[in-house]
Design an enzyme around this catalytic site. Sequence first.
Site, PDB file in Angstrom:
ATOM      1  N   TYR A  58      28.769  -9.141 -31.598  1.00 61.11           N
ATOM      2  CA  TYR A  58      28.707  -7.961 -32.459  1.00 61.11           C
ATOM      3  C   TYR A  58      28.679  -8.302 -33.932  1.00 61.11           C
ATOM      4  O   TYR A  58      27.965  -7.685 -34.703  1.00 61.11           O
ATOM      5  CB  TYR A  58      29.916  -7.039 -32.198  1.00 61.11           C
ATOM      6  CG  TYR A  58      29.894  -6.384 -30.838  1.00 61.11           C
ATOM      7  CD1 TYR A  58      29.311  -5.138 -30.663  1.00 61.11           C
ATOM      8  CD2 TYR A  58      30.440  -7.026 -29.725  1.00 61.11           C
ATOM      9  CE1 TYR A  58      29.279  -4.529 -29.417  1.00 61.11           C
ATOM     10  CE2 TYR A  58      30.409  -6.425 -28.467  1.00 61.11           C
ATOM     11  CZ  TYR A  58      29.819  -5.180 -28.319  1.00 61.11           C
ATOM     12  OH  TYR A  58      29.777  -4.587 -27.088  1.00 61.11           O
ATOM     13  N   GLU A  91      34.826 -11.424 -21.069  1.00 59.40           N
ATOM     14  CA  GLU A  91      35.590 -11.801 -22.252  1.00 59.40           C
ATOM     15  C   GLU A  91      37.001 -12.281 -21.953  1.00 59.40           C
ATOM     16  O   GLU A  91      37.991 -11.600 -22.282  1.00 59.40           O
ATOM     17  CB  GLU A  91      35.630 -10.625 -23.244  1.00 59.40           C
ATOM     18  CG  GLU A  91      34.252 -10.195 -23.700  1.00 59.40           C
ATOM     19  CD  GLU A  91      34.302  -9.078 -24.746  1.00 59.40           C
ATOM     20  OE1 GLU A  91      35.367  -8.465 -24.940  1.00 59.40           O
ATOM     21  OE2 GLU A  91      33.265  -8.848 -25.393  1.00 59.40           O
ATOM     22  N   HIS A 100      36.339  -6.226 -15.712  1.00 59.29           N
ATOM     23  CA  HIS A 100      36.211  -5.825 -17.111  1.00 59.29           C
ATOM     24  C   HIS A 100      37.491  -5.094 -17.506  1.00 59.29           C
ATOM     25  O   HIS A 100      37.475  -3.888 -17.790  1.00 59.29           O
ATOM     26  CB  HIS A 100      34.963  -4.971 -17.307  1.00 59.29           C
ATOM     27  CG  HIS A 100      34.490  -4.866 -18.733  1.00 59.29           C
ATOM     28  ND1 HIS A 100      33.196  -5.128 -19.127  1.00 59.29           N
ATOM     29  CD2 HIS A 100      35.141  -4.517 -19.863  1.00 59.29           C
ATOM     30  CE1 HIS A 100      33.075  -4.944 -20.443  1.00 59.29           C
ATOM     31  NE2 HIS A 100      34.243  -4.567 -20.914  1.00 59.29           N
ATOM     32  N   ARG A 108      23.931  -3.416 -16.332  1.00 57.80           N
ATOM     33  CA  ARG A 108      25.201  -4.155 -16.216  1.00 57.80           C
ATOM     34  C   ARG A 108      26.345  -3.162 -16.127  1.00 57.80           C
ATOM     35  O   ARG A 108      26.550  -2.370 -17.052  1.00 57.80           O
ATOM     36  CB  ARG A 108      25.400  -5.078 -17.432  1.00 57.80           C
ATOM     37  CG  ARG A 108      26.726  -5.800 -17.386  1.00 57.80           C
ATOM     38  CD  ARG A 108      26.999  -6.717 -18.578  1.00 57.80           C
ATOM     39  NE  ARG A 108      28.337  -7.234 -18.429  1.00 57.80           N
ATOM     40  CZ  ARG A 108      29.260  -7.303 -19.389  1.00 57.80           C
ATOM     41  NH1 ARG A 108      28.989  -6.928 -20.621  1.00 57.80           N
ATOM     42  NH2 ARG A 108      30.450  -7.782 -19.118  1.00 57.80           N
TER      43      ARG A 108
HETATM   44  C1  PNW Z   1      33.773  -5.647 -26.331  1.00 57.38           C
HETATM   45  N1  PNW Z   1      35.223  -9.122 -31.702  1.00 57.38           N
HETATM   46  O1  PNW Z   1      34.965  -5.969 -27.022  1.00 57.38           O
HETATM   47  C2  PNW Z   1      34.068  -5.157 -24.896  1.00 57.38           C
HETATM   48  O2  PNW Z   1      33.511  -6.013 -23.926  1.00 57.38           O
HETATM   49  C3  PNW Z   1      33.619  -3.734 -24.616  1.00 57.38           C
HETATM   50  O3  PNW Z   1      34.281  -3.224 -23.470  1.00 57.38           O
HETATM   51  C4  PNW Z   1      33.804  -2.882 -25.844  1.00 57.38           C
HETATM   52  O4  PNW Z   1      33.573  -1.527 -25.600  1.00 57.38           O
HETATM   53  C5  PNW Z   1      32.854  -3.421 -26.897  1.00 57.38           C
HETATM   54  O5  PNW Z   1      33.003  -4.805 -27.094  1.00 57.38           O
HETATM   55  C6  PNW Z   1      32.969  -2.717 -28.234  1.00 57.38           C
HETATM   56  O6  PNW Z   1      34.221  -2.909 -28.830  1.00 57.38           O
HETATM   57  C7  PNW Z   1      34.982  -6.700 -28.219  1.00 57.38           C
HETATM   58  O7  PNW Z   1      36.111  -9.985 -31.779  1.00 57.38           O
HETATM   59  C8  PNW Z   1      35.966  -7.659 -28.375  1.00 57.38           C
HETATM   60  O8  PNW Z   1      34.378  -9.038 -32.624  1.00 57.38           O
HETATM   61  C9  PNW Z   1      36.040  -8.443 -29.511  1.00 57.38           C
HETATM   62  C10 PNW Z   1      35.122  -8.294 -30.561  1.00 57.38           C
HETATM   63  C11 PNW Z   1      34.117  -7.358 -30.409  1.00 57.38           C
HETATM   64  C12 PNW Z   1      34.056  -6.558 -29.264  1.00 57.38           C
END
Ligand code: PNW
Length: 488
Positions: free
Chosen positions: A316, A174, A129, A84
């Site tokens: 996450y 996102e 992105h 991806r």
């Molecule tokens: C993502 N949360 O962002 C992004 O898609 C990536 O580009 C980034 O590197 C990765 O996660 C790590 O940070 C996030 O709300 C946005 O928990 C929000 C959250 C987590 C990750």
Amino acid sequence: ILLSFKCNGYEFPEDFKFGVATASFQVEGAWNISGKGESIWDYITHNNPNFIHDGSNADVACDTYHKTAGDVQLLKEISVDYYRFSISWSRIFPTGHTYSPNADGIRYYNELIDELLANGITPLVTMFHWDLPQALHELGGWPNPVLAELFVDYADKLFEYFGDKVKNWITFNEPYQICDFSYSDGILAPAYKQKGIGGYLCSYTVLIAHGKTYQLYQKRYKETQNGRIGITIQGPWFEPRTDSAEDKKAAENMLQFMFGIFAHPIYIGDYPKVVREEVNRLSTEENRRRSRLIAFTPQERDLIKDSADFLGVNHYTTFICTPRNAEIQEVLPMNTDGGASCYQDDEWAAAASRWFRLVPWGFRKVLNWVKEEYNNPEVIITENGYSDLTGELRDCDRISYYNSYLTEVLNAIHEDGCNIAGYTAWSFLDNFEWVNGYREKFGLYYVDFEDDDRPRTAKMSAYVYKNIISLTQDKLTLITRPRDSNGA
Ligand code: PNW
């Protein structure tokens, strides 16, 4: 190490696919090479370096732009089914407008795609992105609805240039982060703070852009190219603080304001009821002439409804929610119209990112929530991974993250019947972690950012991931060390 993959006695289904992910701005470098235009992230890192915690930029990043062949060999080495990556809009169209393509941008992505296919790796391509062309930002960026038209023009060209070879597309990565983080809370470029306004204007544009892109593909390309189009939404789990009706409502509202606001129009046909009712009610209370939420016309609802062949879910971590309470210190700014405050339990083990604690059971819960809300759509987990500060090669904490989170994916598939088709580790390489610069490292491969050549070295997690994949591919014969970028 592999034995510590508990897996509950379950296996991944035979046709389950594994991948790794990156995003153009975070890895490519070559920020102004061969006609590439400036993006909002180039602009902010150059003009407001204090916005990035370590003052760094992504002018070179991992330099993947110059390392296509070597990087694809590393992908092959860990046996992923797909890769991806995202396309940098301003690399192909320096001003964002599609009348003047940049030939070198098209060449670069063609070479990457060809190299992947030649090595048996399927491309999964994200169209956007976060790296919006700066020139389109100067027109107002995503809060300006005209961006929807310009995005469809861009997507049309991507189908034309690459659609004969790319069969799996993600329109947006996102939308909540693109919209609320960038235009309401100001924690991502272009760092605007118009709480409760900018985010909804942007969300409307992004959903229209997504819907129109999907319809365009059906009309003009589906028959000849026969690909699939989805969208990726960030899905943390929101756990009620207690069993009380108030806490449950607070947690459910967060899910609706962050996830449902995008998935509901696509799977059900409009914003979630609670989002419409609450934002409209608050807007009236605030004596506004119209709601801060931009309503869809019936035609727009039809356009967006059923506009995804699969749902990308990034996950996450987990938050705990309770009705809005000024005393709660939030770890991330969140939409407040849902009337919730969210936090994390100090007892949970922490990763490097400020918002990131380890809660494997939350993954299973959000996958089940998606299943119930949208009638068990096909889900591809498009990001999941762990950050540390050290970049250590013996990254045992990352390994236990993957082990425990993948075990919950297996539970969701086998015990709950969730329709999950694939899993993508974030990230292939240590990279430019937005406002956290190079401090926070998510890679399966270590990248030496001090060395001009940006050499990559496999971490222990890369071997473990390779072997988990091999279990499914039924090729578990070797536990070998993946090569580094010098072939050693
Ligand atoms: C993502 N949360 O962002 C992004 O898609 C990536 O580009 C980034 O590197 C990765 O996660 C790590 O940070 C996030 O709300 C946005 O928990 C929000 C959250 C987590 C990750």
